[in-house]
Design a protein around this motif. Structure first.
Motif, PDB file in Angstrom:
ATOM      1  N   CYS A 155      11.643  15.263 -39.446  1.00 38.31           N
ATOM      2  CA  CYS A 155      11.127  14.161 -39.452  1.00 38.31           C
ATOM      3  C   CYS A 155       9.865  13.963 -39.038  1.00 38.31           C
TER       4      CYS A 155
ATOM      5  N   CYS B 287       8.901  10.382 -40.122  1.00 34.25           N
ATOM      6  CA  CYS B 287       9.881   9.714 -40.326  1.00 34.25           C
ATOM      7  C   CYS B 287       9.978   9.197 -42.023  1.00 34.25           C
TER       8      CYS B 287
ATOM      9  N   HIS C  10      19.355   9.965 -38.729  1.00 31.52           N
ATOM     10  CA  HIS C  10      17.895   9.404 -38.031  1.00 31.52           C
ATOM     11  C   HIS C  10      17.483   8.291 -38.802  1.00 31.52           C
ATOM     12  N   GLU C  11      17.361   8.545 -40.078  1.00 32.76           N
ATOM     13  CA  GLU C  11      16.533   7.465 -41.148  1.00 32.76           C
ATOM     14  C   GLU C  11      17.377   6.344 -41.395  1.00 32.76           C
TER      15      GLU C  11
ATOM     16  N   HIS D 270      17.332   4.213 -36.898  1.00 37.86           N
ATOM     17  CA  HIS D 270      16.193   3.235 -36.644  1.00 37.86           C
ATOM     18  C   HIS D 270      16.869   1.901 -37.000  1.00 37.86           C
TER      19      HIS D 270
ATOM     20  N   GLU E  31      11.786   6.670 -31.607  1.00 38.53           N
ATOM     21  CA  GLU E  31      12.232   8.057 -32.106  1.00 38.53           C
ATOM     22  C   GLU E  31      13.231   8.716 -31.408  1.00 38.53           C
TER      23      GLU E  31
ATOM     24  N   HIS F  16       6.756  12.066 -31.913  1.00 46.33           N
ATOM     25  CA  HIS F  16       8.044  12.999 -32.240  1.00 46.33           C
ATOM     26  C   HIS F  16       8.043  14.057 -31.164  1.00 46.33           C
TER      27      HIS F  16
END
Ligand code: ZN
Length: 683
Positions: free
Chosen positions: A15, A18, A456-457, A461, A484, A541
């Motif tokens: 990422c 992102c 994560h994506e 989020h 993050e 990050h």
């Protein structure tokens, strides 16, 4: 602005900005050779195009026409990057192919490296740093070599002698004071006059700003992208635009692009896609920026076509004033398998939210996962070749983005090539603790790394909620690091969950250990290779990764969950208890979500300042020294696959074959032979 780039060490999480998820659908290519060659500060890789064979004939034909349209624009970028680039490229290629002397001699080798760098940078300036390359050979050597090659191969103007050509081009190549930088951003200087890029001719920065300032209407809610597709010149005292269009500047290349776009239009998948191609052709024919905006809107709305492409004047990083766009192209199609994976994760979003270790009051009652779109690149061209982004988010016009949205994609097969090429480059062998962790990383590392990015994506989020009345910006400067960390921890916690095995996303209950190990090794040690000695961790990050890794290290100390051990002066990460490690990730996730949900600025500041920022100088120096010995190239780029249309007796396309055996110089020379569309001297 709208590109994400791969982090340049394999062990860094994907990422980078992102950008979405990535593909791991390359099981059929275990023997595919991803490494092509390395020179200067560059490594050349090759990427695979999985799934191309299973496209329909019509889709293959469409891809083929669009790849031709992509390659026809190559010279445009060379010329945009500097007015002498096309001639210098031709001159160097003439020596490279026609040199009769000793090709193993040092000066010839230096010329070869210089030419390879020019190919890579689409000109004589570094693709990233923008500074002019310093040749490792002398002007005398080049002059002598040029005298020996066939004059027909040289970029001589009508009636020009070789000596005149040398007089004209040698200062540009050899004199460090002549046109030293492609894009100059130094505050206080005339950025237009001091930048060597070919977007302005004979105008000052003040004149260029006045020219466009007079055009702009501050009340226009849908402004065109002023200056996007032209060179600004002063002729006979008058400042004017020379527009890049069919019949205008770059017309020779653009009409070839249009020729192939017309063919593509004939095999478009949908009416929407056909409209996109038609509008792009109209833009290239007229140079009208209103038409360009209409094209961009049609493109954003075309979501149902499997095949998609960018072909045009797109990003403005190469213009010191940020208006004029370099030409680029990418042709791609949706990676169905990777997208199915992200859809599977998204469709279970509520289960993940309900079972997370976060306090109930901070959870979303109703949560919707996001499906990250993963694409497979079929060709890279212009400003995306050989160096490329791993994620793309377009269009750039702000009003179009807010009124019509944008497309955001991750290029799965490019990310995959980075991962695969990193196998065996010595990095893991140097830093990983033992053969057991190496085995885990080799077996599962790519898969669980991609999966972590997906979680994560697609979920991280979007999970959790703010308590009523909490300011979304309450965490201020610590907000993005905390955000993050929240997304990363959500992914770390769930990558180890039996639910993933049940869904078929991980093969067994040890695969997640690969992600845990590489995450900690990166966060505690190896991401430090990206930091200059004496500096602290700045980027959000990187701060997030160190925060998580340092926190679980400190908190698990009593139980020796994670250790840093020393052997022969080298430090290694050891994970003693993966189950306890998962619990620690869960505890930190609960705390970070609490901080976010309640807007607890003091707690955010204390966590970030205590764990995320400071660098242990001794460990840092050790990591840098170990990394340096590996001799890894900091910048990477790609050769393209080669597409060939198979035709029947009537000239009808019956198949399109893709091959992957072309070398770097071989490809560049073929492109120069087949796609040199522009005159060598600007009018
Ligand atoms: Zn993120």
């Amino acid at each position: 602005m709208n590109r994400s780039f791969a982090t340049w060490t394999a062990a860094c999480a994907l990422c980078a900005a992102c950008g979405g998820s990535v593909s791991n659908s390359l099981t059929d290519t275990d023997k595919f050779d991803y490494n092509v060659e390395q020179f200067a500060d560059l490594q050349i890789l090759r990427y695979h195009v999985p799934g191309f064979e299973s496209l329909s004939l019509q889709q293959k034909e469409l891809v083929y026409y669009l790849t031709e349209a992509a390659l026809q624009g190559r010279d445009i970028l060379f010329d945009q990057n500097g007015k002498y680039n096309l001639r210098i490229r031709k001159l160097l290629e003439a020596v490279y192919t026609g040199y009769q002397g000793d090709r193993t001699a040092e000066e010839f080798k230096a010329l070869e490296t210089y030419l390879k760098r020019v190919w890579f940078a689409n000109g004589i300036y570094h693709h990233y740093g923008c500074e002019k390359f310093v040749p490792g050979f002398t002007a005398e050597f080049l002059r002598k070599a040029l005298e020996e090659v066939d004059t027909k191969a040289l970029p001589l103007a009508e009636g020009q002698q070789l000596a005149q050509l040398c007089d004209e081009l040698f200062p540009v190549i050899f004199d460090p004071k002549v046109m030293p930088k492609r894009v100059n951003q130094a505050d206080g200087e005339d950025l237009v006059l001091t930048s060597a890029c070919n977007y302005y001719e004979g105008v000052t920065q003040a004149e260029a700003e006045a020219f466009y300032g007079a055009m702009k209407d501050p009340n226009d809610a849908t402004p065109i992208s002023y200056g996007l597709n032209s060179r600004l010149v002063k002729e006979n005292g008058e400042v004017k635009e020379k527009v890049w269009k069919v019949g205008g500047l770059y017309g020779e290349a653009l009409s070839k692009i249009v020729y192939w776009l017309e063919k593509a239009k004939g095999v478009a998948e949908t009416a929407e896609q056909k409209a996109v191609i038609e509008k792009l052709i109209a833009f290239y024919q007229t140079g009208d920026l209103k038409t360009f905006d209409e094209y961009a809107i049609l493109w954003v709305k075309d979501l149902n076509s499997r095949i998609d492409f960018v072909n045009g004047f797109t990003e403005s990083y190469g213009d010191p004033l940020g208006m004029k766009a370099s030409w680029e192209s990418i042709v791609n199609f949706k990676d169905l398998e990777a997208t199915r994976r992200t859809e599977l994760i998204s469709s279970n979003a509520q289960w993940f939210e309900d079972h997370s270790p976060v306090d109930k009051q901070f959870k979303k009652a109703e949560v919707k996962g996001v499906t990250a779109k993963v694409i497979t690149a079929a060709i890279l061209a212009g400003d995306l070749y050989p160096a490329t982004a791993i994620g793309i988010n377009l269009p750039n016009a702000n009003w179009i983005r807010s009124a019509h949205g944008s497309k955001s994609v991750t290029i799965g097969n490019i990310t995959d090539a980075y991962n695969k090429a990193a196998h065996g480059n010595g990095f893991a062998e140097e830093f990983v603790n033992s053969p057991e962790e190496l085995r885990l990383l080799d077996t599962y590392g790519d898969l669980t790394g991609n999966l972590h990015t997906d979680l994560h994506e697609c979920l991280g989020h979007g999970s959790g909620k703010l308590l009523p009345g909490v300011d979304p910006d309450a965490l201020k400067a610590y907000g993005s690091t905390i955000e993050e960390a929240r997304a990363d921890l959500f992914g770390l916690y769930y990558v180890a969950d039996p639910k993933l095995v049940e869904l078929g996303l991980t093969p067994n209950d040890e695969a997640y250990k690969a992600e845990y190990y590489s995450y900690l090794m990166n966060g505690l040690m190896t991401q430090l290779v990206r930091i200059e000695p004496g500096n602290q961790v700045e980027e959000a990050h990187m701060r997030n990764r160190q925060l998580i890794a340092r926190w679980v290290y400190e908190q698990g100390k009593a139980d020796q969950v994670v250790e840093l051990v020393q052997r022969e002066g080298k430090t290694y990460v050891v994970v003693n208890d993966y189950a306890k490690l998962r619990n620690l990730f869960g505890s930190l996730l609960a705390e970070i979500q609490r901080i976010k949900s309640t807007g607890d600025f003091e707690a955010a500041r204390s966590l970030v300042e205590h764990y995320a920022v400071k660098v242990d100088p001794t460990l840092h120096a050790e990591v840098l020294a170990r990394y340096k010995k590996l001799n890894l190239a900091p910048y990477k780029g790609f050769v393209n696959p080669r597409y060939e249309a198979v035709t029947d007796a009537h000239g009808m396309i019956t198949d399109v074959k893709v091959t992957y055996d072309e070398g770097y110089a071989e490809q560049m020379l073929r492109y120069s032979r087949d796609y040199s569309n522009l005159p060598l001297v600007n009018e």
